[in-house]
Design an enzyme around this catalytic site. Structure first.
Site, PDB file in Angstrom:
ATOM      1  N   GLU A 181      26.501  48.310  30.392  1.00 32.33           N
ATOM      2  CA  GLU A 181      27.464  49.480  31.191  1.00 32.33           C
ATOM      3  C   GLU A 181      26.601  49.605  32.337  1.00 32.33           C
ATOM      4  O   GLU A 181      25.684  50.206  32.583  1.00 32.33           O
ATOM      5  CB  GLU A 181      27.415  50.762  30.274  1.00 32.33           C
TER       6      GLU A 181
ATOM      7  N   CYS B  67      28.540  56.843  37.514  1.00 35.72           N
ATOM      8  CA  CYS B  67      29.018  55.431  37.571  1.00 35.72           C
ATOM      9  C   CYS B  67      30.760  55.409  37.678  1.00 35.72           C
ATOM     10  O   CYS B  67      31.074  54.756  38.009  1.00 35.72           O
ATOM     11  CB  CYS B  67      28.621  54.719  36.378  1.00 35.72           C
TER      12      CYS B  67
HETATM   13  P1  NAP Z   1      18.523  50.758  37.214  1.00 33.54           P
HETATM   14  O1  NAP Z   1      17.649  50.850  38.518  1.00 33.54           O
HETATM   15  O2  NAP Z   1      19.575  49.702  36.711  1.00 33.54           O
HETATM   16  O3  NAP Z   1      17.766  51.439  36.122  1.00 33.54           O
HETATM   17  C1  NAP Z   1      18.016  51.394  34.672  1.00 33.54           C
HETATM   18  C2  NAP Z   1      17.124  51.130  33.684  1.00 33.54           C
HETATM   19  O4  NAP Z   1      16.727  49.945  33.712  1.00 33.54           O
HETATM   20  C3  NAP Z   1      15.767  51.930  33.837  1.00 33.54           C
HETATM   21  O5  NAP Z   1      15.403  52.645  32.670  1.00 33.54           O
HETATM   22  C4  NAP Z   1      14.879  50.860  34.581  1.00 33.54           C
HETATM   23  O6  NAP Z   1      13.469  51.595  34.123  1.00 33.54           O
HETATM   24  C5  NAP Z   1      15.281  49.941  33.719  1.00 33.54           C
HETATM   25  N1  NAP Z   1      14.856  48.597  34.125  1.00 33.54           N
HETATM   26  C6  NAP Z   1      14.749  48.270  35.431  1.00 33.54           C
HETATM   27  N2  NAP Z   1      14.074  46.722  35.573  1.00 33.54           N
HETATM   28  C7  NAP Z   1      14.270  46.323  34.250  1.00 33.54           C
HETATM   29  C8  NAP Z   1      13.924  45.055  33.753  1.00 33.54           C
HETATM   30  N3  NAP Z   1      13.582  43.990  34.657  1.00 33.54           N
HETATM   31  N4  NAP Z   1      13.749  45.146  32.346  1.00 33.54           N
HETATM   32  C9  NAP Z   1      14.082  46.083  31.379  1.00 33.54           C
HETATM   33  N5  NAP Z   1      14.323  47.300  32.153  1.00 33.54           N
HETATM   34  C10 NAP Z   1      14.606  47.443  33.467  1.00 33.54           C
HETATM   35  O7  NAP Z   1      19.600  52.207  37.248  1.00 33.54           O
HETATM   36  P2  NAP Z   1      19.541  53.547  37.842  1.00 33.54           P
HETATM   37  O8  NAP Z   1      19.075  53.566  39.279  1.00 33.54           O
HETATM   38  O9  NAP Z   1      18.488  54.268  37.043  1.00 33.54           O
HETATM   39  O10 NAP Z   1      20.967  54.115  37.705  1.00 33.54           O
HETATM   40  C11 NAP Z   1      21.813  54.100  38.653  1.00 33.54           C
HETATM   41  C12 NAP Z   1      22.858  52.697  38.031  1.00 33.54           C
HETATM   42  O11 NAP Z   1      23.353  53.023  36.766  1.00 33.54           O
HETATM   43  C13 NAP Z   1      24.191  52.763  39.037  1.00 33.54           C
HETATM   44  O12 NAP Z   1      24.444  51.392  39.158  1.00 33.54           O
HETATM   45  C14 NAP Z   1      25.206  53.404  38.007  1.00 33.54           C
HETATM   46  O13 NAP Z   1      26.445  52.932  38.232  1.00 33.54           O
HETATM   47  C15 NAP Z   1      24.749  52.710  36.728  1.00 33.54           C
HETATM   48  N6  NAP Z   1      25.320  53.691  35.694  1.00 33.54           N
HETATM   49  C16 NAP Z   1      26.269  53.066  34.986  1.00 33.54           C
HETATM   50  C17 NAP Z   1      26.921  53.826  33.775  1.00 33.54           C
HETATM   51  C18 NAP Z   1      27.744  53.205  32.816  1.00 33.54           C
HETATM   52  O14 NAP Z   1      28.299  53.834  32.063  1.00 33.54           O
HETATM   53  N7  NAP Z   1      28.513  51.982  33.185  1.00 33.54           N
HETATM   54  C19 NAP Z   1      26.269  54.964  33.397  1.00 33.54           C
HETATM   55  C20 NAP Z   1      25.576  55.552  34.269  1.00 33.54           C
HETATM   56  C21 NAP Z   1      24.849  54.863  35.314  1.00 33.54           C
HETATM   57  P3  NAP Z   1      12.338  50.937  35.118  1.00 33.54           P
HETATM   58  O15 NAP Z   1      12.503  50.794  36.389  1.00 33.54           O
HETATM   59  O16 NAP Z   1      11.130  51.808  34.708  1.00 33.54           O
HETATM   60  O17 NAP Z   1      12.348  49.668  34.391  1.00 33.54           O
END
Ligand code: NAP
Length: 486
Positions: free
Chosen positions: A259, A293
């Protein structure tokens, strides 16, 4: 404040609350003060969580669905009593306004557990088939059942915007289907998630069925993606990280529910109710400062109503109070971290350098904390980067169109396809435009959605669907069992 900065937070691995050798600070984006100290899981602890989840799997998947769902129901009842007390902690670490915390951060989590408290029959018999004789056997009727089996161990990796709700939406269907889970919340705001898992731990799930690891960087989460013991990654977050996880998890053939990001289009036709549409668009600013999102950040408006829409949006933005999210009349709180605030400001500056005009906002208020004023960018074209890039902040762009075919093309001219909106004076025409959009979800003349409607994205916005019965499907493997009729 009803929490103590020096409270102790631990990991849950195999039914034991485990301390860590390192911790890191969680910062209140309203004040930049420390909210608490999160545990920093090691790669070994991530692997221990995977082993614990694998160890608990055989017995949990053999537990009847009715018993598994009964535990989810018990969890829902306990959460209903205990979650409200977590509101101050959620607000402090996420920067949510009181309205967002009270109406979204906590109740949406309960809704997820309540739905899955009722077991569902997800298995289906096929109609018997008259087989001819083959080298493998004589002619006769062939039966088959299509069973849904749990995928196995599911790592649930979530973003920062709705920490508890995002996790609840993953673990409730995963557990109902008989999977065991490892929860890995976002590094920015994991403290209330830890308290939430403590509540679940009181419900009586067997040890190892629910595990929790927390870390300030990708090492622990990445170890789960690499682990052969983990069968599925249920990820919500950015499209960039989603593609990395799919690539990395491909080596162990991970099942993925992805997602990802969005840049929601909102089409306004010439005959639409402009005032209602403007209220909906203003939700980008007033609902978690655009850190959603599904937010309608890309407004595509008929040229005949362009100027009045801009004028009304400018007036709406100016009327919103930006400030400490704990004050009841605040509508626009901070972004979650300094990094996110600085990223949004840099994107606005780049947009202006490339030709966009700031109609309102575009700057940060003169106060402590990670705030950005509600921003509207005009004088932009569909291919401009401000129209294409997800900001994840309180920023709206607006583009005019001349005919409705062109509006559909502009809306579909995006890598994303998560949630789009149509505002139209004629519902039938609005529904017809909706069907032409490359978007997993579309809302017509409103911004709400059915809680059991399948949720997910087209294109770079993700793979798979969850919610309602689609959540049970997402966390299951399909198995066919065949036998001859006697
Ligand atoms: P993010 O930077 O992609 O991080 C999301 C999660 O991924 C965090 O728990 C992060 O924790 C983890 N992560 C990062 N690198 C990783 C790796 N190599 N392996 C495993 N896990 C990893 O997103 P965010 O900044 O928290 O949230 C914003 C984004 O989420 C936006 O793009 C938004 O559109 C999207 N979003 C989508 C939805 C939907 O339902 N489609 C809902 C809400 C938000 P660590 O950095 O500690 O690893």
């Amino acid at each position: 404040m009803s929490f103590n900065v020096d409270e102790d937070y631990k990991l849950l691995i195999g039914g034991e609350w485990v301390p860590t050798s390192a911790r890191y600070d969680i910062i209140d984006p309203n004040t930049t003060e420390v909210v608490g100290h999160a545990p920093e899981a090691s790669v070994q602890q991530a692997n221990d969580a995977a082993s614990a989840a694998k160890g608990a799997l055989k017995s949990w998947r053999a537990t009847p669905m009715a018993e598994r769902c009964a535990l989810l129901g018990k969890a829902a009842d306990l959460l209903a009593r205990r979650l409200p007390a977590l509101a101050p902690l959620v607000q402090a670490e996420t920067g949510s306004t009181i309205n967002v915390a009270e109406t979204m951060q906590l109740p949406a989590c309960l809704e997820r557990f309540n739905y899955y408290r009722n077991p569902q029959d997800v298995d289906e018999p096929l109609k018997p088939y008259a087989l001819g004789a083959t080298a493998l056997g004589p002619a006769g009727l062939q039966n088959a059942m299509v069973y849904r089996q749990p995928v196995g161990v599911v790592a649930c990796i979530t973003p920062y915007n709705f920490p508890i709700t995002n996790i609840a939406g993953k673990i409730a269907p995963a557990l109902a289907m008989g999977n065991t889970v490892i929860i890995k919340p976002a590094p920015q705001d994991p403290l209330a998630v830890i308290r939430f898992v403590e509540i679940l731990d009181e419900v009586g799930f067997p040890p190892g069925v629910i595990n929790l690891i927390v870390g300030s960087g990708p090492d622990a989460g990445s170890a789960l993606v690499d682990s052969k013991l983990v069968n599925m990654i249920s990820f919500t977050g950015s499209s960039l990280i989603g593609t990395r996880i799919i690539e990395q998890g491909g080596k162990t053939m991970k099942r993925n529910l992805m997602e990802l990001g969005g840049k929601g289009a909102l089409i306004m036709t010439a005959d639409c109710n402009v005032a209602n549409a403007v209220t909906a668009i203003a939700s980008v600013w007033a609902f978690h400062s655009g850190q959603i999102c599904t937010a309608p950040t890309r407004v595509i408006v008929h040229r005949s109503i362009y100027q009045q829409t801009v004028d009304r949006l400018v007036a709406a933005a100016k009327a919103l109070k930006v400030g400490d999210a704990r004050e009841r009349d605040t509508l626009v709180g901070p972004l979650v971290t300094k990094t996110q605030r600085d990223r949004v400001v840099a994107l606005i500056e780049r947009g202006v350098a490339e030709g966009a005009t700031v109609a309102v906002g575009g700057d940060v208020p003169d106060r402590v904390g990670y705030f950005v004023n509600p921003t509207l960018l005009v004088d932009v074209k569909p291919d401009d980067f401000v129209v294409q890039e997800e900001f994840f902040g309180p920023v709206v762009v607006i583009v005019p169109f001349d005919d409705e075919d062109e509006a559909v093309d502009i809306a579909n001219n995006s890598d994303y396809g998560l949630f789009s909106y149509v505002w139209c004076g004629d519902l039938g025409r609005g529904l017809s435009i909706a069907r032409q959009l490359e978007s997993g979800n579309v809302a017509v003349n409103g911004v709400q959605s059915h809680p059991q409607a399948p949720f997910g994205g087209f294109k770079m916005s993700g793979v798979g669907r969850d919610r309602g019965v689609f959540g049970l499907h997402a966390y299951s493997e399909v198995q066919a069992v065949n036998w001859p009729a006697v």
